[in-house]
Design a protein around this motif. Structure first.
Motif, short mmCIF file in Angstrom:
data_model
loop_
_atom_site.label_atom_id
_atom_site.label_comp_id
_atom_site.label_asym_id
_atom_site.label_seq_id
_atom_site.Cartn_x
_atom_site.Cartn_y
_atom_site.Cartn_z
N PRO A 20 0.82 -1.21 0.00
CA PRO A 20 0.00 0.00 0.00
C PRO A 20 0.86 1.27 0.00
CG PRO A 20 -0.84 -1.58 1.59
CD PRO A 20 0.48 -2.11 1.12
N TRP A 23 2.43 2.54 3.26
CA TRP A 23 3.63 1.94 3.85
C TRP A 23 4.88 2.27 3.05
CZ3 TRP A 23 3.21 1.14 8.66
CH2 TRP A 23 1.93 0.89 9.18
N ARG A 26 5.62 5.71 4.50
CA ARG A 26 6.09 5.69 5.89
C ARG A 26 7.42 4.97 6.06
NH1 ARG A 26 3.05 6.93 10.02
NH2 ARG A 26 4.06 5.32 11.27
N ASP A 27 7.48 3.74 5.56
CA ASP A 27 8.64 2.91 5.87
C ASP A 27 9.77 3.05 4.86
OD1 ASP A 27 7.41 2.06 8.13
OD2 ASP A 27 7.01 0.02 7.46
N HIS A 28 9.45 3.40 3.62
CA HIS A 28 10.51 3.50 2.62
C HIS A 28 10.99 4.93 2.43
CE1 HIS A 28 10.24 -0.71 1.11
NE2 HIS A 28 9.00 -0.60 1.58
N ASP A 30 10.19 7.55 4.70
CA ASP A 30 10.20 8.27 5.97
C ASP A 30 9.29 9.51 5.95
OD1 ASP A 30 10.93 8.36 8.65
OD2 ASP A 30 12.56 9.77 8.28
N THR A 32 6.37 10.26 7.47
CA THR A 32 5.52 9.65 8.49
C THR A 32 4.36 10.54 8.92
OG1 THR A 32 7.04 10.47 10.18
CG2 THR A 32 7.38 8.20 9.43
N GLY B 210 2.46 17.59 9.89
CA GLY B 210 2.95 16.21 9.78
C GLY B 210 4.34 16.00 10.37
N LEU B 212 5.31 16.17 13.61
CA LEU B 212 5.39 15.54 14.93
C LEU B 212 5.55 14.03 14.77
CD1 LEU B 212 5.18 15.66 18.01
CD2 LEU B 212 2.72 15.37 17.79
N ARG B 213 6.54 13.49 15.43
CA ARG B 213 6.78 12.05 15.40
C ARG B 213 6.11 11.41 16.62
NH1 ARG B 213 10.08 9.66 11.04
NH2 ARG B 213 11.01 11.47 10.05
N ASP B 217 5.83 6.57 14.56
CA ASP B 217 6.58 7.20 13.46
C ASP B 217 8.09 7.19 13.65
OD1 ASP B 217 4.07 7.93 12.47
OD2 ASP B 217 4.11 9.84 13.56
N THR B 219 11.94 6.42 13.74
CA THR B 219 12.84 5.70 12.84
C THR B 219 14.26 5.84 13.38
OG1 THR B 219 11.44 6.33 10.99
CG2 THR B 219 13.59 5.50 10.44
N HIS B 225 11.25 -3.76 11.92
CA HIS B 225 9.83 -3.60 12.26
C HIS B 225 9.24 -4.93 12.72
CE1 HIS B 225 9.41 0.40 10.22
NE2 HIS B 225 10.52 -0.04 9.64
N ASP B 268 12.08 -6.09 7.50
CA ASP B 268 12.65 -4.80 7.11
C ASP B 268 11.61 -3.67 7.16
OD1 ASP B 268 15.23 -5.69 6.63
OD2 ASP B 268 14.72 -6.35 4.59
N SER B 269 10.35 -4.01 6.82
CA SER B 269 9.31 -2.98 6.89
C SER B 269 8.10 -3.59 7.61
CB SER B 269 8.90 -2.52 5.49
OG SER B 269 8.10 -3.51 4.86
N TRP B 270 7.25 -2.70 8.09
CA TRP B 270 6.11 -3.21 8.85
C TRP B 270 5.14 -3.96 7.95
CZ3 TRP B 270 0.72 -2.66 9.37
CH2 TRP B 270 0.19 -3.24 10.54
N TRP B 271 4.99 -3.50 6.72
CA TRP B 271 4.06 -4.18 5.82
C TRP B 271 4.52 -5.59 5.53
CZ3 TRP B 271 -0.74 -3.72 4.76
CH2 TRP B 271 -1.27 -4.44 3.68
#
Lengths: 155, 728
Positions: A20, A23, A26-28, A30, A32, B210, B212-213, B217, B219, B225, B268-271
């Motif tokens: 999606p 993600w 967010r994850d690739h 940054d 967020t 956007g 604020l972490r 969020d 990293t 993850h 490596d990633s949350w997904w």
């Protein structure tokens, strides 16, 4: 390799095309500011603009976003100067704030399409949820942003 | 440098100087500025106040900020006494580790029960006043004058006789060395200039762009993850795991067992982690709990409504209600029910942790930093002194983040990856399945009237789940849970009196048949006041109806000894135009209570047309004693209607085969703008006490609306949520 145009920049991402968009952001990349809330396009926390329209990025495969203009909260303005952001600050709309990037992106897209929405327009277009309960100030904020935008255009 | 050496130098440093920030152990730069403090530290005047070279002031906030505005309110109270320039105020969170090293100069970090401001206003104001006194003393010393001749305002100290001035920044270093005053005199709230005013929040800007972490969020370099799946039947354990498919999926590093009841995928990633987790086959050991479902739970609660066992806990009584009810010619009785509900904060549970053999650092969105540190240390197998918890702004809490199961799990996973930062993030489904739910209770309400239609006797039998029993299982068999009686309890000094029942009833008995289930209960915004006030205020309307009396008049008759409760009730009734002629199918409904130390009331106007409920407007009033930031109190009142009415109208966690059914917002909806009524709030602080504002209004939301539904339709709703019950 996915090729995405985000906030005016072309970004190449090594991710499965079915990932999606949320993600990937967010994850690739940054980015967020776009939030995960439900993963089923039910809450609106992940709202971004795709070609100017509000889209819930948690169910949009990144591959489908290729070739489109994607705008995230980070790209809505460089200095929180978008009328919706100005109105949100003026009214102290956010509480915890987690849903607000999505709420702001949805509201900005609504105003783009309809510069002076009625309450009914707002009710039908803004279906994001906010568990803190900022809804009254979201509504007021959209009306206020419409005013700010209208004044800005005159100036 | 060894970690041990770093730890020791940190302690030595902290003993005499300002709090240091995040990443002291691993030199990680956290991507938000709030608890980071540069090495070249500006002077700390005391635990609460740092004065920077540019005359700006940094105020330390120990309580958690989860949207409720406590951060800004507490800063206002410190700033009020400090006499600093409000426009230059910045803030930072001290860490629980700093608190431990410095012997708790900030007191409790716990943030719940609408206590953030009302339980710390005294000492934070004293902190501000002490810092001001020391700053003035420093200026007086520099001028060689008597400090009594000097005053401070907006971060400027003035010597009255000469008119000389110095700014806070120029004397801060000296001030930090001045004697700490033995006692300080606090301002009379009527003289407040910063507190008591509708100041803008200090944390808004970063929430609109956007930047604020939140915990979710964060990293860090090299971070992995984790997605987790714990046994959906609480109390069950992991029997076997088949991860062969998941282990070979893209990005997956490892499938790990977590505690005795969960499995996680680290990727490596949350997904990738979440996708692989769905391919893990787990067999759970769930025992008899698998037989439990919503029907069996309700049967258990209904049985408790008439139970006569020894272990019936009496929470409040006067006169002899059983005798009066027995002697009464006519009694009115009705059974009510309130469901289990999930907190569902927008940000799902998460923690980022990094573990090594002799240290553990965790970034925990927590409502109680100190408890989080304890939990992290225990899970890490280390002493708290070897660990640190960094606080972040929470994406909602509502009571859920007072528990630290998710932080413990993150550390348990991180232990399997020494030195690697691990971010554990729950899916929404996991968040729903592994909640600490609003306790389910039923109530049997029985009342008797005198011949004149006055309330003579009232018995409320509550049958249901106890949160305290779940937290302290050892005490369960013989201990009353006072929380069960919130807003129905006896009068008394706080905290007991903060939740007193407000009505004077000659013969009263409120008792509890404790009925616990395997699913975990928890403190859900408003806690037990939510159902108790729904029961009481709905039933009082029923009794007023039976007495042939107007609901407002009837309530006023029972509130003669509670002028502050009467005042909020009168305000909402007046503003709503109680008694006015209403359009067809419209109704007005009232509710009033005392909870979390404040007096609150609501009057709702609704219509029901073709079975469809429309909430047109709600008038609300709150007397919190002192109002530190009226516009934020208004925001809390608005939010309480959204949270409370979402619960009352739509939300229920049902149970099948021992697990909850509603796993996401499609089946557990929350109110949107289309349903949200207009709210007009009146904040009317009467002084003399400190009440909370984050929760009380929730309890009056449902009964005000449902009393209005009754007025509009003659239909009495006694079971929540309203969901698909016919309204006409």
């Amino acid at each position: 390799m996915l090729k995405l145009t985000i906030n005016g920049e072309t970004r190449e991402v090594d991710a499965d095309p079915s990932t999606p968009l949320l993600w990937v952001l967010r994850d690739h990349l940054d980015l967020t500011g776009t939030k995960y809330g439900c993963g089923i396009a039910s809450c609106g926390a992940c709202t971004v603009h795709v070609n100017g329209r509000a889209v819930r990025s948690c169910v949009l495969p990144a591959s489908a976003a290729q070739g489109q203009q994607i705008t995230t909260i980070e790209g809505l303005s460089s200095d929180a100067s978008h009328p919706v952001q100005q109105a949100w600050v003026e009214l102290d709309t956010p509480q915890c704030g987690y849903c607000q990037p999505g709420m702001i992106m949805a509201s900005a897209a609504l105003l783009e399409e309809n510069p002076s929405p009625t309450d009914d327009d707002i009710n039908s277009k803004i279906t994001n949820i906010c568990r803190c309960g900022t809804l009254p100030r979201v509504r007021e904020g959209i009306h206020r942003a419409a005013e700010i935008a209208a004044k800005g255009e005159q100036a | 440098m060894s970690r041990e050496a770093v730890c020791i130098s940190r302690r030595g440093f902290l003993a005499g100087s300002a709090a240091t920030g995040a990443g002291f152990m691993l030199a990680m730069k956290i991507p938000f500025g709030s608890d980071a403090h540069a090495d070249d530290l500006p002077p700390e005047i005391n635990a609460w106040v740092v004065v920077n070279d540019d005359d700006s002031v940094t105020i330390r906030i120990a309580r958690s900020e989860m949207g409720q505005g406590t951060l800004t309110g507490l800063a206002q109270l410190v700033a009020e006494e400090l006499e600093c320039d409000w426009d230059t105020v910045q803030w930072e969170f001290p860490t629980p580790g700093q608190s431990l090293a410095r012997e708790r100069p900030w007191g409790s970090f716990s943030t719940g029960g609408s206590l953030g401001i009302r339980s710390s206003h005294q000492y934070v104001r004293e902190g501000g006043a002490a810092a001001r006194t020391m700053l003035i003393a420093a200026a007086a010393k520099q001028w060689q004058v008597d400090a009594g001749e000097c005053s401070a305002r907006d971060s400027v100290i003035t010597h009255g006789p000469s008119g000389k001035t110095l700014t806070y920044g120029t004397v801060a270093a000296t001030a930090a060395t001045m004697e700490v005053p033995d006692e300080v005199t606090l301002k009379d709230p009527k003289d407040w200039r910063v507190a008591g005013k509708s100041k803008a929040r200090l944390d808004t800007r970063e929430k609109v762009d956007g930047s604020l972490r939140y915990g979710a969020d964060l990293t860090f370099p090299g971070m992995l993850h984790a997605a987790i799946h714990a046994c959906p039947v609480h109390g069950g354990t992991r029997k076997s795991v088949n991860a062969s498919k998941a282990e070979n999926m893209p990005g997956v590093h490892k499938v790990v067992e977590v505690g005795n009841d969960a499995v996680a995928v680290v990727a490596d990633s949350w997904w990738q982690a979440k996708t692989a987790l769905e391919a893990v086959d787990v067999i759970w050991e769930t025992g008899a709990a698998t037989e439990v479902n919503s029907e069996s739970i309700d049967q258990m609660m209904v049985e408790g409504l008439s139970a006569t066992e020894d272990r019936i806990f009496v929470g409040n009584q006067n006169g002899d209600a059983p005798a009066a009810l027995k002697a009464a010619k006519k009694t009115i009785t009705a059974d009510y029910r309130f469901p289990m509900q999930s907190h569902a904060p927008m940000e799902p549970m998460n923690t980022t942790a990094i573990w090594t053999e002799d240290s553990c650092e965790a970034w925990v969105p927590t409502q109680n930093g100190e408890a989080a540190l304890e939990a992290v240390a225990k899970a890490a197998g280390l002493f708290p002194e070897q660990c640190e918890v960094h606080k972040v702004i929470l994406g909602g809490g509502f009571g859920r983040r007072g528990m630290h199961d998710y932080a413990i799990q993150a550390v348990q996973i991180a232990r399997q990856f020494p030195g690697t930062p691990i971010k554990l993030l729950y899916s929404r489904e996991e968040d729903q399945r592994r909640g600490y739910y609003h306790p389910l209770t039923h109530a049997r309400m029985t009342a008797a009237l005198t011949d004149e239609g006055e309330l003579d006797a009232l018995h409320i039998r509550i049958s249901g789940i106890s949160i305290l029993a779940s937290l302290r299982p050892a005490l369960q068999a013989e201990t009353l849970d006072p929380f069960v009686f919130q807003s129905l309890g006896p009068d008394g000094d706080p905290p007991a009196g903060d939740h007193m029942g407000i009505y004077e009833v000659p013969n009263l008995l409120i008792d509890h048949a404790m009925r616990n289930i395997h699913l975990r209960p928890g403190f859900w915004r408003g806690v037990n006041a939510n159902q108790n006030v729904f029961y009481m205020e709905s039933f009082l309307d029923e009794v007023a109806q039976a007495a042939g009396k107007d609901p407002l008049t009837f309530r006023r008759g029972l509130l003669k000894s509670q002028p502050k409760a009467q005042a909020v009730l009168d305000v909402v009734a007046k503003k709503a135009g109680w008694g006015r002629e209403l359009p067809a199918s419209h109704g007005l409904g009232l509710a009033v209570c005392k909870s979390f130390g404040s007096f609150v009331a609501a009057c709702a106007e609704v219509s029901v047309i073709d079975g469809k409920l429309t909430m047109h407007k709600i008038w609300a009033a709150t007397d919190p004693g002192y109002a530190v930031n009226p516009q934020q109190i208004e925001a809390q009142i608005f939010g309480s209607f959204v949270y409370g009415l979402s619960g009352a109208l739509y939300q229920e966690m049902t149970v099948e085969d021992g697990a909850v059914v509603e796993e996401n917002f499609d089946t557990y909806p929350s109110m949107t703008l289309a349903q949200m009524p207009e709210v007009e709030s009146t904040v009317m602080p009467s002084g003399g006490f400190w009440g909370g504002v984050g929760e009380p209004t929730i309890s009056v939301a449902a009964p005000a609306v449902l009393n209005a539904v009754y007025a509009a339709t003659g239909k009495r709703i006694r079971h929540l949520p309203v969901k698909d019950q016919a309204l006409a």
